[in-house]
Design a protein around this motif. Sequence first.
Motif, PDB file in Angstrom:
ATOM      1  N   ILE A 252       0.814  -1.221   0.000  1.00 28.06           N
ATOM      2  CA  ILE A 252       0.000   0.000   0.000  1.00 28.06           C
ATOM      3  C   ILE A 252       0.848   1.272   0.000  1.00 28.06           C
ATOM      4  CG2 ILE A 252      -0.318   0.430   2.490  1.00 28.06           C
ATOM      5  CD1 ILE A 252      -3.427   0.533   1.695  1.00 28.06           C
ATOM      6  N   GLU A 253       2.104   1.174   0.360  1.00 32.08           N
ATOM      7  CA  GLU A 253       2.988   2.347   0.320  1.00 32.08           C
ATOM      8  C   GLU A 253       3.241   2.834  -1.103  1.00 32.08           C
ATOM      9  OE1 GLU A 253       6.350   1.106   2.582  1.00 32.08           O
ATOM     10  OE2 GLU A 253       5.405   1.562   4.524  1.00 32.08           O
ATOM     11  N   LYS A 254       2.848   2.036  -2.088  1.00 31.00           N
ATOM     12  CA  LYS A 254       2.926   2.471  -3.477  1.00 31.00           C
ATOM     13  C   LYS A 254       1.900   3.569  -3.766  1.00 31.00           C
ATOM     14  CE  LYS A 254       4.068  -2.253  -4.958  1.00 31.00           C
ATOM     15  NZ  LYS A 254       3.561  -3.427  -5.727  1.00 31.00           N
ATOM     16  N   PHE A 255       0.925   3.716  -2.850  1.00 31.99           N
ATOM     17  CA  PHE A 255      -0.170   4.671  -3.037  1.00 31.99           C
ATOM     18  C   PHE A 255      -0.224   5.605  -1.815  1.00 31.99           C
ATOM     19  CE2 PHE A 255      -1.138   0.460  -4.741  1.00 31.99           C
ATOM     20  CZ  PHE A 255      -1.270   0.742  -6.099  1.00 31.99           C
ATOM     21  N   PRO A 256       0.597   6.655  -1.790  1.00 38.35           N
ATOM     22  CA  PRO A 256       0.764   7.493  -0.593  1.00 38.35           C
ATOM     23  C   PRO A 256      -0.527   8.051  -0.002  1.00 38.35           C
ATOM     24  CG  PRO A 256       2.425   8.023  -2.237  1.00 38.35           C
ATOM     25  CD  PRO A 256       1.473   7.080  -2.899  1.00 38.35           C
ATOM     26  N   ASP A 257      -1.483   8.426  -0.853  1.00 34.14           N
ATOM     27  CA  ASP A 257      -2.729   9.000  -0.353  1.00 34.14           C
ATOM     28  C   ASP A 257      -3.663   7.949   0.250  1.00 34.14           C
ATOM     29  OD1 ASP A 257      -1.963  11.530  -1.113  1.00 34.14           O
ATOM     30  OD2 ASP A 257      -3.018  11.471  -3.041  1.00 34.14           O
ATOM     31  N   CYS A 258      -3.275   6.698   0.134  1.00 32.41           N
ATOM     32  CA  CYS A 258      -4.156   5.597   0.531  1.00 32.41           C
ATOM     33  C   CYS A 258      -3.605   4.797   1.711  1.00 32.41           C
ATOM     34  CB  CYS A 258      -4.349   4.677  -0.676  1.00 32.41           C
ATOM     35  SG  CYS A 258      -5.941   3.838  -0.729  1.00 32.41           S
ATOM     36  N   VAL A 259      -2.489   5.240   2.277  1.00 30.70           N
ATOM     37  CA  VAL A 259      -1.869   4.522   3.402  1.00 30.70           C
ATOM     38  C   VAL A 259      -2.672   4.791   4.668  1.00 30.70           C
ATOM     39  CG1 VAL A 259       0.196   4.295   4.824  1.00 30.70           C
ATOM     40  CG2 VAL A 259       0.413   4.659   2.350  1.00 30.70           C
ATOM     41  N   PRO A 260      -3.124   3.772   5.383  1.00 34.89           N
ATOM     42  CA  PRO A 260      -3.933   3.986   6.586  1.00 34.89           C
ATOM     43  C   PRO A 260      -3.094   4.488   7.760  1.00 34.89           C
ATOM     44  CG  PRO A 260      -3.466   1.652   6.348  1.00 34.89           C
ATOM     45  CD  PRO A 260      -2.912   2.325   5.115  1.00 34.89           C
ATOM     46  N   GLU A 261      -3.728   5.274   8.632  1.00 34.53           N
ATOM     47  CA  GLU A 261      -3.065   5.679   9.864  1.00 34.53           C
ATOM     48  C   GLU A 261      -2.865   4.474  10.786  1.00 34.53           C
ATOM     49  OE1 GLU A 261      -5.508   8.669  11.580  1.00 34.53           O
ATOM     50  OE2 GLU A 261      -4.904  10.230  10.138  1.00 34.53           O
ATOM     51  N   ARG A 262      -3.722   3.487  10.613  1.00 32.66           N
ATOM     52  CA  ARG A 262      -3.660   2.261  11.419  1.00 32.66           C
ATOM     53  C   ARG A 262      -4.314   1.156  10.610  1.00 32.66           C
ATOM     54  NH1 ARG A 262      -8.005   5.067  12.335  1.00 32.66           N
ATOM     55  NH2 ARG A 262      -6.876   6.658  13.485  1.00 32.66           N
TER      56      ARG A 262
ATOM     57  N   HIS B 186     -12.409   6.486   8.901  1.00 32.02           N
ATOM     58  CA  HIS B 186     -11.917   5.635   9.984  1.00 32.02           C
ATOM     59  C   HIS B 186     -10.419   5.349   9.876  1.00 32.02           C
ATOM     60  CE1 HIS B 186     -11.834   2.721  13.177  1.00 32.02           C
ATOM     61  NE2 HIS B 186     -11.222   1.872  12.371  1.00 32.02           N
ATOM     62  N   PHE B 187      -9.940   5.102   8.669  1.00 30.58           N
ATOM     63  CA  PHE B 187      -8.535   4.733   8.512  1.00 30.58           C
ATOM     64  C   PHE B 187      -7.629   5.937   8.220  1.00 30.58           C
ATOM     65  CE2 PHE B 187     -10.708   0.671   7.700  1.00 30.58           C
ATOM     66  CZ  PHE B 187     -10.042  -0.117   8.625  1.00 30.58           C
ATOM     67  N   GLY B 188      -8.219   7.129   8.134  1.00 35.64           N
ATOM     68  CA  GLY B 188      -7.427   8.345   8.020  1.00 35.64           C
ATOM     69  C   GLY B 188      -6.773   8.547   6.673  1.00 35.64           C
ATOM     70  N   LEU B 189      -7.577   8.515   5.610  1.00 38.90           N
ATOM     71  CA  LEU B 189      -7.039   8.740   4.265  1.00 38.90           C
ATOM     72  C   LEU B 189      -8.053   9.503   3.427  1.00 38.90           C
ATOM     73  CD1 LEU B 189      -8.403   6.079   2.412  1.00 38.90           C
ATOM     74  CD2 LEU B 189      -6.978   4.978   4.109  1.00 38.90           C
ATOM     75  N   LYS B 190      -7.671   9.833   2.205  1.00 37.17           N
ATOM     76  CA  LYS B 190      -8.549  10.594   1.328  1.00 37.17           C
ATOM     77  C   LYS B 190      -9.552   9.672   0.638  1.00 37.17           C
ATOM     78  CE  LYS B 190      -5.101  14.159   0.244  1.00 37.17           C
ATOM     79  NZ  LYS B 190      -4.323  14.799  -0.848  1.00 37.17           N
ATOM     80  N   ALA B 191     -10.831  10.067   0.675  1.00 38.69           N
ATOM     81  CA  ALA B 191     -11.860   9.257   0.018  1.00 38.69           C
ATOM     82  C   ALA B 191     -11.594   9.137  -1.484  1.00 38.69           C
ATOM     83  CB  ALA B 191     -13.237   9.865   0.267  1.00 38.69           C
ATOM     84  N   SER B 192     -11.035  10.197  -2.065  1.00 38.85           N
ATOM     85  CA  SER B 192     -10.762  10.185  -3.503  1.00 38.85           C
ATOM     86  C   SER B 192      -9.691   9.164  -3.892  1.00 38.85           C
ATOM     87  CB  SER B 192     -10.329  11.582  -3.970  1.00 38.85           C
ATOM     88  OG  SER B 192      -9.163  12.006  -3.269  1.00 38.85           O
ATOM     89  N   ALA B 193      -8.950   8.672  -2.897  1.00 40.42           N
ATOM     90  CA  ALA B 193      -7.908   7.671  -3.175  1.00 40.42           C
ATOM     91  C   ALA B 193      -8.478   6.271  -3.268  1.00 40.42           C
ATOM     92  CB  ALA B 193      -6.838   7.723  -2.088  1.00 40.42           C
ATOM     93  N   LEU B 194      -9.752   6.104  -2.892  1.00 39.94           N
ATOM     94  CA  LEU B 194     -10.392   4.784  -2.895  1.00 39.94           C
ATOM     95  C   LEU B 194     -11.242   4.601  -4.141  1.00 39.94           C
ATOM     96  CD1 LEU B 194     -11.559   4.744   0.832  1.00 39.94           C
ATOM     97  CD2 LEU B 194      -9.712   3.363  -0.146  1.00 39.94           C
ATOM     98  N   HIS B 195     -11.130   3.420  -4.746  1.00 40.40           N
ATOM     99  CA  HIS B 195     -11.878   3.115  -5.965  1.00 40.40           C
ATOM    100  C   HIS B 195     -12.564   1.758  -5.816  1.00 40.40           C
ATOM    101  CE1 HIS B 195      -9.464   6.356  -7.702  1.00 40.40           C
ATOM    102  NE2 HIS B 195      -8.403   5.742  -7.179  1.00 40.40           N
ATOM    103  N   LEU B 196     -13.819   1.715  -6.223  1.00 39.07           N
ATOM    104  CA  LEU B 196     -14.543   0.445  -6.219  1.00 39.07           C
ATOM    105  C   LEU B 196     -13.805  -0.541  -7.106  1.00 39.07           C
ATOM    106  CD1 LEU B 196     -17.281  -0.556  -4.989  1.00 39.07           C
ATOM    107  CD2 LEU B 196     -18.292  -0.082  -7.234  1.00 39.07           C
TER     108      LEU B 196
END
Length: 319
Positions: free
Chosen positions: A96-106, A192-202
Amino acid sequence: MNSDAHRRNVGKVSSETGKKYEVQSDEEIKEKPIKYGPIPSFPYQRVWARAVLILGAIVVVYWTSQGGDVVLARQKDFLEQRAQEVPCSEEYKKEIEKFPDCVPERCGRMVTDKLVSTHEVGILLRIAEQGIGLGGSEGGASILDLHSGALSQGKNFVNIYKLDTVKDLFKPADFLTYRILKLKLQHKVAQHFGLKASALHLTHPTFFSRLTSAPAQTVHDEYWHPHVDKETYESFHYTCLVYLSDFGHDFKGGRFVYMDTDRNTTVEPRRGRVSMFTSGWENRHLVEQVTEGTRYAITVSFTCDKSRAIADPALPGKK
């Protein structure tokens, strides 16, 4: 109290109990010895009481950490939100570190009963019941994917949109409800996981499921084996489940079990309950075999890899 007052109170009747009682004079009370002595008191009594409560909680946590199984969410509970943090697996972090905006806080898992409305659950359950009802596996597990049209039928899969019987089954409002659900889940995962919603894709697969106690006929029916979503579905980064039926009422068995290193952590399905978790090895899990009744749910998955994104489902010809 003087002697006249004392005589006036002797033989009075209580207004609450209707029983006679006698009132003693101050002199009589002073002369009568205390039978058991004064009630003992301790300095900082409240502090000690709180210390005992805290110690009890520590004992429970210690016992849990030594192998006692945990129920994260019971069916009878109505939860605003309950979460459990677990360390991210090394494989998941590296990926997931390949996607910086999508890395969870936890990393971890979370359950809430307040995200999906009763009305929305009713529509989603009807889609599952009527859609899967057009086919259905010979074994205990059937799925319906509104994106691809995949529907379990016998020991195989068919495209539900090519069935004559599907005409007028789905309404535009059904797909609107599905899209609203996706957006709610997308933003809740991000929050909840502390990331940008725009970084998530169905991503694929996202599907309705129906589980029963029918014996397995193919490998697709054996849903109870332990697995990791990221291993099974490479595009998954965050997994969401929405339950459409109640454990203990609509079905028996069928609980969701996280297989942690030192214990199991269980979620009991509840109609409208949302369960979400990071999709790596930190959340290895299984679903118990359903022993009675029918269990309905939806799996909605998100990826951080935009190249693995899929469009919202729509009626054929209207995409």
